[in-house]
Design an enzyme around this catalytic site. Structure first.
Site, mmCIF file in Angstrom:
data_model
loop_
_atom_site.group_PDB
_atom_site.id
_atom_site.type_symbol
_atom_site.label_atom_id
_atom_site.label_comp_id
_atom_site.label_asym_id
_atom_site.label_seq_id
_atom_site.Cartn_x
_atom_site.Cartn_y
_atom_site.Cartn_z
ATOM 1 N N CYS A 2 0.862 -1.181 0.000
ATOM 2 C CA CYS A 2 0.000 0.000 0.000
ATOM 3 C C CYS A 2 0.898 1.231 0.000
ATOM 4 O O CYS A 2 2.093 1.157 0.234
ATOM 5 C CB CYS A 2 -0.848 -0.004 1.265
ATOM 6 S SG CYS A 2 -1.760 -1.525 1.476
ATOM 7 N N ARG A 27 1.367 2.004 -5.794
ATOM 8 C CA ARG A 27 1.655 0.906 -4.867
ATOM 9 C C ARG A 27 0.391 0.116 -4.501
ATOM 10 O O ARG A 27 0.467 -0.952 -3.904
ATOM 11 C CB ARG A 27 2.295 1.451 -3.590
ATOM 12 C CG ARG A 27 3.583 2.220 -3.791
ATOM 13 C CD ARG A 27 4.079 2.768 -2.481
ATOM 14 N NE ARG A 27 4.371 1.692 -1.581
ATOM 15 C CZ ARG A 27 5.550 1.083 -1.511
ATOM 16 N NH1 ARG A 27 6.536 1.469 -2.294
ATOM 17 N NH2 ARG A 27 5.769 0.101 -0.674
ATOM 18 N N TRP A 78 -3.961 -1.769 -1.293
ATOM 19 C CA TRP A 78 -4.054 -2.967 -2.130
ATOM 20 C C TRP A 78 -4.541 -4.043 -1.187
ATOM 21 O O TRP A 78 -3.822 -4.423 -0.247
ATOM 22 C CB TRP A 78 -2.681 -3.344 -2.713
ATOM 23 C CG TRP A 78 -2.748 -4.460 -3.696
ATOM 24 C CD1 TRP A 78 -3.061 -4.389 -5.027
ATOM 25 C CD2 TRP A 78 -2.524 -5.862 -3.432
ATOM 26 N NE1 TRP A 78 -3.021 -5.632 -5.599
ATOM 27 C CE2 TRP A 78 -2.704 -6.554 -4.648
ATOM 28 C CE3 TRP A 78 -2.184 -6.581 -2.294
ATOM 29 C CZ2 TRP A 78 -2.560 -7.935 -4.756
ATOM 30 C CZ3 TRP A 78 -2.041 -7.959 -2.388
ATOM 31 C CH2 TRP A 78 -2.234 -8.616 -3.607
ATOM 32 N N ASN A 102 0.724 -0.823 6.404
ATOM 33 C CA ASN A 102 1.144 -1.500 5.165
ATOM 34 C C ASN A 102 1.839 -2.784 5.600
ATOM 35 O O ASN A 102 2.864 -2.737 6.268
ATOM 36 C CB ASN A 102 2.100 -0.615 4.357
ATOM 37 C CG ASN A 102 2.589 -1.336 3.113
ATOM 38 O OD1 ASN A 102 1.960 -2.287 2.655
ATOM 39 N ND2 ASN A 102 3.714 -0.898 2.572
ATOM 40 N N GLY A 103 1.265 -3.934 5.252
ATOM 41 C CA GLY A 103 1.869 -5.216 5.634
ATOM 42 C C GLY A 103 0.784 -6.220 5.986
ATOM 43 O O GLY A 103 -0.389 -6.018 5.681
ATOM 44 N N GLU A 487 8.984 -12.694 -20.849
ATOM 45 C CA GLU A 487 8.779 -11.284 -20.451
ATOM 46 C C GLU A 487 7.709 -10.643 -21.333
ATOM 47 O O GLU A 487 6.847 -9.912 -20.839
ATOM 48 C CB GLU A 487 10.094 -10.526 -20.543
ATOM 49 C CG GLU A 487 9.985 -9.026 -20.271
ATOM 50 C CD GLU A 487 9.352 -8.680 -18.923
ATOM 51 O OE1 GLU A 487 9.248 -9.552 -18.047
ATOM 52 O OE2 GLU A 487 8.917 -7.536 -18.772
ATOM 53 N N LYS A 491 4.221 -8.909 -19.835
ATOM 54 C CA LYS A 491 3.843 -7.521 -20.155
ATOM 55 C C LYS A 491 2.436 -7.471 -20.744
ATOM 56 O O LYS A 491 1.610 -6.672 -20.342
ATOM 57 C CB LYS A 491 4.811 -6.939 -21.188
ATOM 58 C CG LYS A 491 6.014 -6.147 -20.801
ATOM 59 C CD LYS A 491 5.979 -5.115 -19.761
ATOM 60 C CE LYS A 491 5.896 -5.581 -18.352
ATOM 61 N NZ LYS A 491 6.907 -6.265 -17.696
ATOM 62 N N GLU A 494 -0.421 -8.484 -18.227
ATOM 63 C CA GLU A 494 -0.657 -7.668 -17.021
ATOM 64 C C GLU A 494 -1.239 -6.288 -17.350
ATOM 65 O O GLU A 494 -1.854 -5.671 -16.493
ATOM 66 C CB GLU A 494 0.612 -7.538 -16.186
ATOM 67 C CG GLU A 494 1.701 -6.686 -16.767
ATOM 68 C CD GLU A 494 2.865 -6.512 -15.781
ATOM 69 O OE1 GLU A 494 2.643 -6.415 -14.569
ATOM 70 O OE2 GLU A 494 4.004 -6.479 -16.254
ATOM 71 N N HIS A 510 3.789 -30.850 -27.781
ATOM 72 C CA HIS A 510 3.555 -31.827 -26.702
ATOM 73 C C HIS A 510 2.295 -31.480 -25.918
ATOM 74 O O HIS A 510 2.219 -31.717 -24.718
ATOM 75 C CB HIS A 510 4.792 -31.869 -25.788
ATOM 76 C CG HIS A 510 6.016 -32.302 -26.513
ATOM 77 N ND1 HIS A 510 6.276 -33.619 -26.851
ATOM 78 C CD2 HIS A 510 7.037 -31.582 -27.048
ATOM 79 C CE1 HIS A 510 7.405 -33.695 -27.532
ATOM 80 N NE2 HIS A 510 7.899 -32.467 -27.659
ATOM 81 N N LYS A 609 2.683 -1.862 -7.625
ATOM 82 C CA LYS A 609 4.048 -1.769 -8.129
ATOM 83 C C LYS A 609 5.034 -2.578 -7.298
ATOM 84 O O LYS A 609 5.949 -3.183 -7.837
ATOM 85 C CB LYS A 609 4.501 -0.304 -8.140
ATOM 86 C CG LYS A 609 5.881 -0.084 -8.727
ATOM 87 C CD LYS A 609 5.935 -0.501 -10.177
ATOM 88 C CE LYS A 609 7.315 -0.346 -10.768
ATOM 89 N NZ LYS A 609 7.405 -0.936 -12.109
HETATM 90 C C1 AGP Z 1 6.550 -6.465 -13.873
HETATM 91 O O1 AGP Z 1 5.909 -5.848 -14.982
HETATM 92 C C2 AGP Z 1 5.613 -6.673 -12.740
HETATM 93 N N1 AGP Z 1 5.039 -5.464 -12.302
HETATM 94 C C3 AGP Z 1 6.185 -7.531 -11.645
HETATM 95 O O2 AGP Z 1 6.392 -8.810 -12.184
HETATM 96 C C4 AGP Z 1 7.529 -7.088 -11.003
HETATM 97 O O3 AGP Z 1 8.580 -7.243 -11.928
HETATM 98 C C5 AGP Z 1 7.803 -8.006 -9.802
HETATM 99 O O4 AGP Z 1 6.766 -7.793 -8.860
HETATM 100 C C6 AGP Z 1 9.151 -7.763 -9.139
HETATM 101 O O5 AGP Z 1 9.181 -6.473 -8.597
HETATM 102 P P1 AGP Z 1 10.610 -5.910 -8.084
HETATM 103 O O6 AGP Z 1 11.496 -5.871 -9.288
HETATM 104 O O7 AGP Z 1 10.312 -4.550 -7.531
HETATM 105 O O8 AGP Z 1 11.121 -6.868 -7.049
#
Ligand code: AGP
Length: 614
Positions: A2, A27, A78, A102-103, A487, A491, A494, A510, A609
Site C-alpha cells: 500500500c 503501490r 491494495w 502496510n503489511g 517477459e 507484459k 498484465e 507436446h 508496483k
Molecule cells: C513487472 O511488470 C511486474 N510489475 C512484476 O512482475 C515485477 O517485476 C515483480 O513484482 C518484481 O518487482 P521488483 O522488481 O520490484 O522486485
C-alpha cells in the site's frame, strides 16, 4: 503493498496528503483514506473505494477552505485482509487510536480472541484489530505513545509499517516498521513519513530510511527518532534523493508506461557508463567492489527474483553459464524461500529487484545470508530494504519507475547483469580483454538501435489492433528467444488482461498446440540464428493451424515470407543483444493493446508496483 503518507507542518495537510497519495497510488489503488486534525484539533476521517481522485471531492466537502489542517496521514490500499470496501479502507479508529498499516499481521486472529474484539470490529481487516490492541495498551500505559507502541511490537507477528495518531496528541504522528518500507524527511515545508521517496520529492532532497528498531515521531517542530527498546532519542542517517521532481512525472506522455519505455536508451546508458572504463573494460569500483575474490571463490551462482526481474536474471544466466562455466541457477523468490537450494559459502546469490522491497525477494536474501552465501543485489531504489540487507548492491540508474508494468527496469537489469557476468567471466579467466571490449561496445551499440525503434511504432500499432480483439495470445521462441517470450507474455497479460502464454516453441507439439485455433495470435520471436531453422519450422506448424502469426525477426535470417501475417524486422544485431530491441517491441505491443482496450495502463487491475506482502 500500500501507499502510506504522514505529514505535520505549515502547509495545508489535506493537499499534502492527497498529492502524496496520488504519487504513491502505483503501490495500491483499490481504496484510500485520510485522517486529518483541523485547527481546533478535531479529527476527521474520510475514506472511499477507488482512486485518490474520487477521495478529493469528499475531502474538500468535509474540509471547506475556511477550515485549515496542518497534520494528518493517508493510505492507498491494495487489499490483503478483507475485500475492497470503505469499511476496510484505512485509517482505522479504535478509542483514541488512529492507525494506518502496510503489511500483514499473522497473529491477528489470536489477538482478536485475546482482546475479545468480536463485537467491536467494523471491518474485516487485521489492521483494525491492531488498532484496538494499541488503544488498550495506550490506556494501560497511561497514554504514553512510546511505551504503548513498544509493547505493541512485542505482541504482534508479521510485517508492518504503521502510522499512528492519538486523539489526545494532535499534530504528532508516530511510525514504526518491520520489513514493510518507510522513509521520513524534514524540511522547511514540514516533516514527512512515506512508503517511498516519490511522495517526498516535491518537498525535500534529503531523507532517512526508518530503521526497524526505532519509533519515529513527526510533529510541527520536526522529526524525533527513538530507540524502540530504550526509548532514548537516536540520530537519523541522512541520505540524498538523486531523483528530481520531473522524473516522477509523465513528461508529456499520456502514460508513465510509455514515458518509461522511451527512457530506456538513457537509462541503459546511465546504468552501464559508470561501470565501463575508457578502454572498454569493466569494473565495479564505484559500487564498492574492488576485490574480485568474491567472484573467484565461488562454485555456483543463484539468481533469485520475481516477475520481470526474474526474467532479466534468466536472460543473463542463459547467456553466461556457458561462458563462466559454473552453474547459474534461477529461482522464483517465493519458491526459493522454502527449498533446500544447497547454498554454502561458495555460492553467490544475486537478488534482482526494481523496488528493493519485494518481500519474497527480501526473505530469500535473508535466507541465503543465513546459509553463508555471498550476496549481491541489483536494485533501482536507493536505500531500499534489499539494497541495505545485501553484502554488495549494484544500483541500476533508471530513475523512478512509476508504471506498474516494469519496462526500463527490465532492460537496465539485463544490461547490468550482463556487465556483472562478463566481469565474472573475465576475472575467472574464461574470457580475455578483447572479448570484454567487444562485449561492452555491443552493449553501447544497442542504444541507437532502441532510439530508432522508438521512432517507428506504426507496425506495432497494427499488431496491437489485431491482438486487442483476442481473448488469448501466445509468445513462442527457442533458446534466448523463449526467455524473451516469457517477459513479452507477462507484459501483455498484465496490462491488457488477455490470457497470454509464453511457450518454448519445440515444446508446443507436446500438448499446447491443441489450443491454436483459427486466428489465434502467436507472436514468434526469432533472433537466435543457431536455432532459427528449427524455430521457423515450429512457426510453420502453428501457421498450418491457421494461427495469426506475428513474426519478430532479425534482419538477415532467411524465412518463408508466407508464414507470417505481420513481420517486424529488427536491424542486424549480435544475437546476445537482441534482448533489448525485442523488449521494446514487446513492451510497445502490450501498451498499444491496452490502449486499444481503453484500460488503465499505468495501474492495471489487481496489481501494485511493489509486492511487499507474501
Ligand atoms: C513487472 O511488470 C511486474 N510489475 C512484476 O512482475 C515485477 O517485476 C515483480 O513484482 C518484481 O518487482 P521488483 O522488481 O520490484 O522486485
Amino acid at each position: 503493498m500500500c501507499g502510506i503518507i504522514g505529514y505535520s507542518g505549515i502547509l495545508d495537510a489535506k493537499d499534502v496528503l492527497l498529492d502524496g497519495l496520488t504519487s504513491l497510488e502505483y503501490r495500491g489503488y483499490d481504496s484510500c483514506g485520510i485522517c486529518i486534525f483541523d485547527e481546533n484539533n478535531k479529527f476527521h476521517i474520510i475514506k472511499n473505494i477507488g482512486k485518490v481522485e474520487s477521495l478529493r471531492p469528499l475531502v474538500n466537502k468535509e474540509f471547506p477552505p475556511t477550515l485549515s489542517s496542518h497534520s494528518g496521514m493517508g493510505h492507498t490500499r491494495w487489499a490483503t485482509h478483507g475485500g475492497v470496501s470503505s469499511e476496510n479502507a484505512h485509517p482505522h479508529k479504535a478509542g483514541k487510536v488512529f492507525l494506518i498499516h502496510n503489511g500483514i499481521i499473522e497473529n491477528y486472529s489470536e489477538l482478536k480472541s485475546q482482546y475479545k474484539l468480536d463485537n467491536k470490529l467494523q471491518s474485516e481487516t487485521d489492521t483494525e484489530i491492531v488498532a484496538y490492541v494499541l488503544d488498550y495498551l495506550y490506556n494501560k500505559q497511561n497514554f504514553d505513545p512510546l511505551k504503548s507502541i513498544r509493547e505493541l511490537t512485542q505482541l504482534i507477528v508479521g510485517t508492518y509499517s504503521f502510522l499512528i495518531c492519538f486523539e489526545d496528541k494532535p499534530g504528532s504522528i508516530y511510525a514504526v516498521r518491520k520489513v514493510s518500507p518507510l522513509v521520513c524527511a524534514t524540511s522547511l515545508s514540514g516533516s514527512f513519513l512515506a512508503s517511498d521517496l516519490t511522495a517526498l520529492i516535491p518537498y525535500t532532497k534529503t531523507f532517512s530510511v526508518v530503521d526497524e528498531n526505532t519509533i519515529i515521531e513527526i510533529n510541527p517542530t520536526g522529526i524525533i527518532s527513538y530507540d524502540l527498546n530504550t526509548l532514548q532519542k537516536t540520530e537519523l542517517k541522512q541520505e540524498t534523493i538523486t531523483w528530481d521532481i520531473d522524473s516522477a512525472k509523465k513528461g508529456g506522455f499520456e502514460h508513465f508506461m510509455m514515458k518509461e519505455i522511451h527512457e530506456q536508451p538513457t537509462a541503459i546508458d546511465n546504468t552501464i557508463r559508470p561501470r565501463i572504463t575508457n578502454d572498454g573494460l569493466i569494473n565495479f569500483f564505484d559500487d564498492g567492489i574492488e576485490d574480485n575474490s568474491i567472484f573467484k571463490n565461488i562454485n555456483k551462482i543463484q539468481i533469485v527474483a520475481c516477475g520481470t526481474a526474474l526474467h532479466a536474471g534468466t536472460v543473463g544466466a542463459r547467456l553466461f553459464q556457458s561462458k563462466i562455466l559454473i552453474p547459474i541457477e534461477t529461482y522464483i523468490a517465493s519458491e526459493y524461500r522454502y527449498q533446500n537450494t544447497l547454498v554454502d559459502d561458495k555460492t553467490l546469490v544475486i537478488i534482482i529487484s526494481q523496488s528493493g522491497e519485494t518481500v519474497d525477494s527480501l526473505s530469500s536474501l535473508k535466507k541465503a545470508k543465513a546459509e553463508n552465501a555471498k550476496t549481491i543485489s541489483i536494485v533501482n531504489v536507493k536505500g531500499s530494504s534489499i539494497a541495505r540487507e545485501s553484502d554488495c548492491v549494484l544500483y541500476t540508474h533508471a530513475g523512478p519507475e512509476i508504471a506498474v508494468a516494469s519496462t526500463k527496469a527490465y532492460t537496465v537489469q539485463v544490461a547490468l547483469i550482463y556487465l556483472l557476468f562478463c566481469h565474472i567471466a573475465f576475472v575467472r579467466d574464461r574470457v580475455d580483454e578483447s572479448f570484454v571490449k567487444k562485449f561492452t561496445k555491443n552493449l553501447y551499440d544497442t542504444i541507437p538501435i532502441l532510439q530508432n525503434l522508438l521512432q517507428n511504432k506504426n507496425q506495432i500499432k497494427q499488431v496491437a489492433k489485431y491482438i486487442s480483439k483476442s481473448n488469448d495470445a501466445f509468445y513462442i521462441g527457442r533458446s534466448l528467444d523463449y526467455v524473451f517470450s516469457l517477459e513479452g507474455a507477462l507484459k501483455l497479460k498484465e496490462v491488457s488482461y488477455i490470457h497470454t502464454e509464453a511457450y518454448a516453441a519445440g515444446e508446443l507439439k507436446h500438448g499446447t498446440i491443441a489450443l491454436i485455433e483459427d486466428g489465434t495470435p502467436v507472436i514468434c520471436v526469432c533472433t537466435q540464428k543457431d536455432v532459427s531453422k528449427k524455430f521457423l519450422s515450429n512457426v510453420e506448424e502453428v501457421k498450418a493451424r491457421n494461427a495469426f502469426v506475428i513474426l519478430i525477426i532479425t534482419e538477415g535470417i532467411e524465412y518463408n515470407k508466407s508464414i507470417s501475417d505481420i513481420c517486424i524486422t529488427i536491424p542486424k544485431i549480435n544475437d546476445d543483444f537482441s534482448v533489448f530491441p525485442v523488449a521494446v517491441i514487446t513492451q510497445l505491443i502490450a501498451y498499444y493493446v491496452a490502449y486499444a482496450k481503453k484500460l488503465d495502463i499505468d495501474k492495471p487491475r489487481n496489481l501494485a508496483k511493489s509486492v511487499t506482502v507474501e
